[in-house]
Design a protein around this motif. Structure first.
Motif, PDB file in Angstrom:
ATOM      1  N   TYR A  23       0.959  -1.258  -0.014  1.00  0.00           N
ATOM      2  CA  TYR A  23       0.115   0.112  -0.265  1.00  0.00           C
ATOM      3  C   TYR A  23       1.013   1.323  -0.182  1.00  0.00           C
ATOM      4  N   GLN A  25       1.409   5.216   0.421  1.00  0.00           N
ATOM      5  CA  GLN A  25       0.977   6.407   1.143  1.00  0.00           C
ATOM      6  C   GLN A  25       0.749   7.483  -0.179  1.00  0.00           C
ATOM      7  N   GLN A  26       0.013   8.519   0.084  1.00  0.00           N
ATOM      8  CA  GLN A  26      -0.211   9.360  -1.059  1.00  0.00           C
ATOM      9  C   GLN A  26      -0.675  10.779  -0.356  1.00  0.00           C
ATOM     10  N   ALA A  28      -1.535  15.206  -0.573  1.00  0.00           N
ATOM     11  CA  ALA A  28      -2.515  15.982  -1.160  1.00  0.00           C
ATOM     12  C   ALA A  28      -2.077  17.437  -1.327  1.00  0.00           C
ATOM     13  N   GLY A  63      -7.012  14.843  -3.298  1.00  0.00           N
ATOM     14  CA  GLY A  63      -6.112  13.765  -2.405  1.00  0.00           C
ATOM     15  C   GLY A  63      -5.558  12.761  -3.216  1.00  0.00           C
ATOM     16  N   ARG A  64      -5.013  11.909  -2.642  1.00  0.00           N
ATOM     17  CA  ARG A  64      -4.667  10.646  -3.028  1.00  0.00           C
ATOM     18  C   ARG A  64      -3.700  10.699  -4.317  1.00  0.00           C
ATOM     19  N   LYS A  66      -0.009  11.041  -6.173  1.00  0.00           N
ATOM     20  CA  LYS A  66       1.494  10.272  -6.066  1.00  0.00           C
ATOM     21  C   LYS A  66       2.364  11.063  -5.976  1.00  0.00           C
ATOM     22  N   ASP A  92       4.719  11.823  -0.143  1.00  0.00           N
ATOM     23  CA  ASP A  92       3.692  10.760   0.506  1.00  0.00           C
ATOM     24  C   ASP A  92       3.397  11.254   1.768  1.00  0.00           C
ATOM     25  N   THR A  93       2.208  11.051   2.236  1.00  0.00           N
ATOM     26  CA  THR A  93       1.663  11.280   3.540  1.00  0.00           C
ATOM     27  C   THR A  93       1.331  12.823   3.752  1.00  0.00           C
TER      28      THR A  93
END
Length: 105
Positions: A23, A25-26, A28, A63-64, A66, A92-93
């Protein structure tokens, strides 16, 4: 008999662990347009990919996303002009806050 019960459990454990590690993390991006009624859409562009977002009460959020470096294009309503924010870094995150974007006339 005990081995038959352990094998399915071990298999499920390894499948779940591999899903957890795969998984990604992405990140925003968010911001606010001023004046709020001056724009109708926001676009985040990276390479040949484009994310489309809406602007509600002047606020937008993607959001989400890369990780990478994006351009954010704000599509303006007349008499305002479109505005582009370049080199928007997404990690990420993390949420990259563009703050208030004033639209030129």
């Amino acid at each position: 008999m005990k081995t038959k019960k352990i094998l399915p459990t071990a298999f499920c454990f390894f499948v779940l662990m591999s899903l957890g590690f795969s998984y990604r993390q992405q990140g925003a991006v968010q911001g606010k347009v001023n004046p709020p009624q001056g724009a109708n859409a926001a676009l985040a562009i990276i390479g040949s990919d484009t994310l489309r977002g809406t602007i509600t009460s002047g606020n937008f959020r993607f959001g989400r996303m890369k990780a990478g470096v994006y351009q954010v294009l704000i599509r303006a309503n007349s008499p305002y002009r479109d505005t582009t924010i370049r080199n928007v870094a997404v990690t990420d995150t993390n949420v990259t806050d563009l703050g208030v974007i004033r639209l030129p006339q």
